[in-house]
Design an enzyme around this catalytic site. Sequence first.
Site, PDB file in Angstrom:
ATOM      1  NE  ARG A 142      -4.507  -2.011   9.799  1.00 28.67           N
ATOM      2  CZ  ARG A 142      -3.236  -1.362   9.810  1.00 28.67           C
ATOM      3  NH1 ARG A 142      -2.932  -0.697  10.801  1.00 28.67           N
ATOM      4  NH2 ARG A 142      -2.219  -1.616   9.074  1.00 28.67           N
TER       5      ARG A 142
ATOM      6  NE  ARG B 218      -4.762  -0.376   5.927  1.00 32.64           N
ATOM      7  CZ  ARG B 218      -4.272   0.682   6.551  1.00 32.64           C
ATOM      8  NH1 ARG B 218      -5.355   1.809   6.562  1.00 32.64           N
ATOM      9  NH2 ARG B 218      -3.202   0.837   6.938  1.00 32.64           N
TER      10      ARG B 218
ATOM     11  CD  GLU C  30      -5.637  -4.509   3.731  1.00 34.22           C
ATOM     12  OE1 GLU C  30      -5.687  -3.594   4.822  1.00 34.22           O
ATOM     13  OE2 GLU C  30      -4.650  -4.698   3.438  1.00 34.22           O
TER      14      GLU C  30
ATOM     15  CB  CYS D  38      -0.872  -0.013   1.262  1.00 38.01           C
ATOM     16  SG  CYS D  38       0.010   0.105   2.816  1.00 38.01           S
TER      17      CYS D  38
END
Length: 340
Positions: A182, A184, A138, A99
């Site tokens: 978090r 995502r 993800e 990412c």
Amino acid sequence: MKQLTIYDLNKNLYKTNAEGKTIQTSWDNFTFIDLFAGIGGIRLGFEAVGGHCVFSSEFDEDACKTYEANFGEHPSGDITKIEAQNIPDFDILLGGFPCQAFSIIGKKEGFSNETCGTLFFDIERILKEKRPKAFLLENVRNLVSHDKGRTFKIITSHLEALGYHIYAKILNALDYGVPQKRERIIIVGFLDNVIFKFPDPIPEKNRTPLSNILEKNVDSKYYVKERIKLSRLERLKDKNYPKPYISHENMSGSITPHPYSSCLRAGASANYILINDERRPTEREMLRLQGFPDSFKIILPYGKIKHQCGNSVAVPVIKAVAKEMIDSLKAYERTTLYAK
């Protein structure tokens, strides 16, 4: 013709055949591959719903050591050097592809980053060769807005061109039980026209409070120097905030307390987040913030575990999505059988 079992998505129940028996489907026992595996957070989520890993790949050798200690296998290395036809057949592809190229914290280079951004196309070539029934990808939430949305559009258009039906949503780990904010993007795809919905957040009363993940007897090595502690407390926005809390230092230098952690980051300073502005989280606490079980083995030093936790996933989020995926695939298979 006998009435076969059909999963009713609206009523959340199974119908049975004429003999009153529930029909088994192939999704009661499925296989997956774990690409960009890290320390195995996505794997844990899919094993929890009955999946069996038949292949894993991870570039970082330290992550491979942690993975092997916990799963008994050393992942294959650089995915760019692995031929798709040499990968065993499987049902679902899993990939938390790197990412950094899309991160708000990073340089946001996207596909111009040859070492990270283009690794998506290795996922594409494996999907094209192996044609699994489904996949889960993800990445950081900024992937959706990167380059004014063009990066995300490229990714989804390539996946749709392979024949997959795509679902995507930003999910927050806070909503699925762990005390960590978090967010995502989760991208789910099905080769067949499967009806799918992302899991609903769990009730707040069922979420793990921060106090439950903190260790009781913490070694003095985790406590920060007095000058750091005093500097943090001086800048604390709410000096009467109840303990326990986790604070982080924002861009303006303010210290903001919360009853949960901000997003764990692989490259952040060791003092980025502090518990009660007194100490760093322990290795076990960082793993707990990501929803890893206490049985998960820690074999590497603090700095490497911190890096690995920051690069990993919130396991409860993956588990919740995995359950919805398998339920949806079962429903589709049973409906197809009934139609025949």
